[in-house]
Enzyme design. Structure first.
Site: not given
Length: 503
Positions: A5, A171-173, A176
């Site tokens: 990612h 999820l993930s990005a 964030g």
């Protein structure tokens, strides 16, 4: 684990020449890494378009300054005033991917709520990541963040969703971005779930994004909390309830991020960093609960031993199972199930002990004043008392089938539900929602510069221009030299009134 990612964005008109040179270099490095991963995992680096059965694309949801696509799912028998969940995919993924593998549609069907799957693309970011690290895309009223807020408004209008029960997960990005959305829009989201993600405000540049991912700053809880408070509208006192999911073997987003997230959101809530209790959920998962001052879970941290980077799923047909295992969907435990229960989407009131009593029927609004709302409902056999919820949060108890809520704002709509409590203190199923609108509203006029209107929360800035909150009327450049009069005609709704404003 190969770096999957990459949180950079490609060149564009909003970036300086220096930023473009840095970005191009990072893109060359990261694209090679992602390409290798795509070959070994059978993925395409560019996200596919959403096309899964049951997933519907929605257009015309607003000005869409972040250039996102909106996809929705709702069960056929969606009740009125149902909750709404926004689900953000990770890098190299799409709305279809998240819809098909995350497990959220199962619980939308079981518990009765609508889903929105925002989707970015390689036009925004070479690896189809949400730009959580760019202020122009993650701050209130700007870029992708504003596009997601516009999707919320569209879905609320389309499904008649309860605005007091809107939640966001990612999820993930996407996680964030979820953290930043919770910070920027605490007045919109009642709760959030940050899965393998990062603290709000952790990065405002490409280089800082990598630092956050691999070695987050060890700030004090107050410093992390200040980043949320500075992103939120001035005077915010009500905060979303936050779930944090993290694998201990994650090499893409360091597990230390979960600790910093815990520090951030417990500080925002004004509570300590020592858990109120811990619990083993199986599959190597330890749950740490941090209660608010009323004894209700405000922050929950789920640590999964040995899990790498991804979303926790548990394929199967059991009540607590969900999702499909695959790249970034890791077969451990169903995070969507536990998150839904934490938010109270299962009818349990959000973290309270579930009981067996049925939901009260006949809940109605028996009267309102400028500052009160009176409710009544049918008695439930075996009930020792009743818990009353406003916007999904407990506001009081009653020993009979009536209750009056006080201290409300004038001319404001509030959603209420009620649940019966048995003699052992267990809370049963939650009733259908009703909306009570307090009487009266006194229009107020404000004359100030566009900059001052924006800082005060009466307007928002997008692309260097200013727009009135609620009406979205264009006000011109975002600066201290352009002055307008805004008239507030309803809560958080303003219209231009330069020709004359009578309060």
């Amino acid at each position: 684990m190969t770096e999957p990612h990459s949180p950079f964005r490609p060149t564009g008109s909003r970036h300086s020449a220096t930023g473009r040179r840095i970005t191009r270099g990072l893109r060359r490095w990261a694209t090679a890494a992602v390409g290798t991963l795509a070959l070994t995992a059978g993925l395409l680096a560019a996200a596919p378009q959403a096309s899964a059965a049951g997933l519907t694309q929605v257009t015309g949801f607003g000005s869409n300054p972040g250039n996102l696509s909106m996809y929705t799912y709702a069960p056929d028998t969606l009740p009125s005033d149902a909750p709404l969940v926004i689900a953000l995919h990770g890098c190299t993924q799409s709305a279809t991917d998240y819809y098909s593998n995350s497990g959220w549609p199962k619980f939308a069907d079981s518990y009765g709520f609508a889903l929105v799957f925002p989707q970015t693309s390689s036009a925004n970011n070479a690896n189809s990541c949400f730009n959580w690290f760019q202020t122009g895309d993650s701050a209130r009223g700007q870029g992708e963040a504003l596009s997601i807020k516009q999707m919320v408004d569209k879905a609320v209008a389309q499904y008649g969703s309860d605005t007091r029960r809107v939640y966001i997960t990612g999820l993930s990005a996407g996680a964030g971005m979820t953290a930043n959305m919770l910070a920027a829009y605490p007045d919109v989201f009642a709760g959030g779930s940050i899965d393998s993600g990062l603290p709000a405000g952790c990065a405002t540049s490409v280089s800082a994004a990598y630092t956050c991912m691999y070695s987050p700053a060890d700030k004090t809880p107050a410093q992390w909390g200040d980043l949320v408070r500075s992103a939120a509208p001035a005077g915010t006192t009500s905060w979303p309830r936050v779930a944090i999911w993290q694998g201990t073997a994650d090499t893409t987003v360091a597990p230390a991020n979960a600790t910093e997230l815990r520090d951030q959101w417990t500080n925002v809530w004004g509570i300590g960093q020592t858990p109120s209790r811990t619990e083993s959920l199986g599959a190597g998962t330890t749950l740490s609960v941090y209660d608010d001052t009323a004894g209700k879970p405000a922050v929950e941290v789920y640590s999964i031993a040995g899990m790498q980077h991804g979303l926790a799923v548990d394929p199967g047909s059991g009540a607590e199972q969900c999702g499909t295992a695959g790249t970034y969907y890791l077969d451990t435990i169903c995070s969507s199930y536990h998150t839904a229960r934490f938010w109270g989407l299962d009818g349990g009131g959000g973290g309270e002990t579930p009981g067996t009593l049925p939901a009260p029927t006949g809940l109605t609004v028996s009267g309102t004043t400028d500052t009160t709302a009176s409710l009544k409902w049918n008695a439930v056999d075996g009930a020792a008392s009743y818990t009353v919820y406003r916007g999904g949060s407990k506001v009081g108890t009653a020993t009979s089938g009536s209750y009056t809520d006080t201290g409300l704002n004038t001319g404001t709509a509030y959603a209420y539900t009620v649940a019966a409590v048995d003699t052992a203190g267990a809370t049963g199923a939650v009733s259908a929602s009703v909306t009570a609108t307090t009487t009266g509203f006194t229009p107020t006029c404000y004359t100030a510069s566009n900059y001052q209107h924006t800082v005060a929360g009466r307007a928002y800035q997008s692309g260097g221009n200013t727009y009135a909150n609620g009406s979205d009327q264009a006000m011109g450049l975002w600066n201290t030299f352009t002055t307008h009069t805004l008239k507030q005609t309803a809560p958080d709704y303003y219209v231009l009134a330069d020709s004359g404003c009578s309060a």
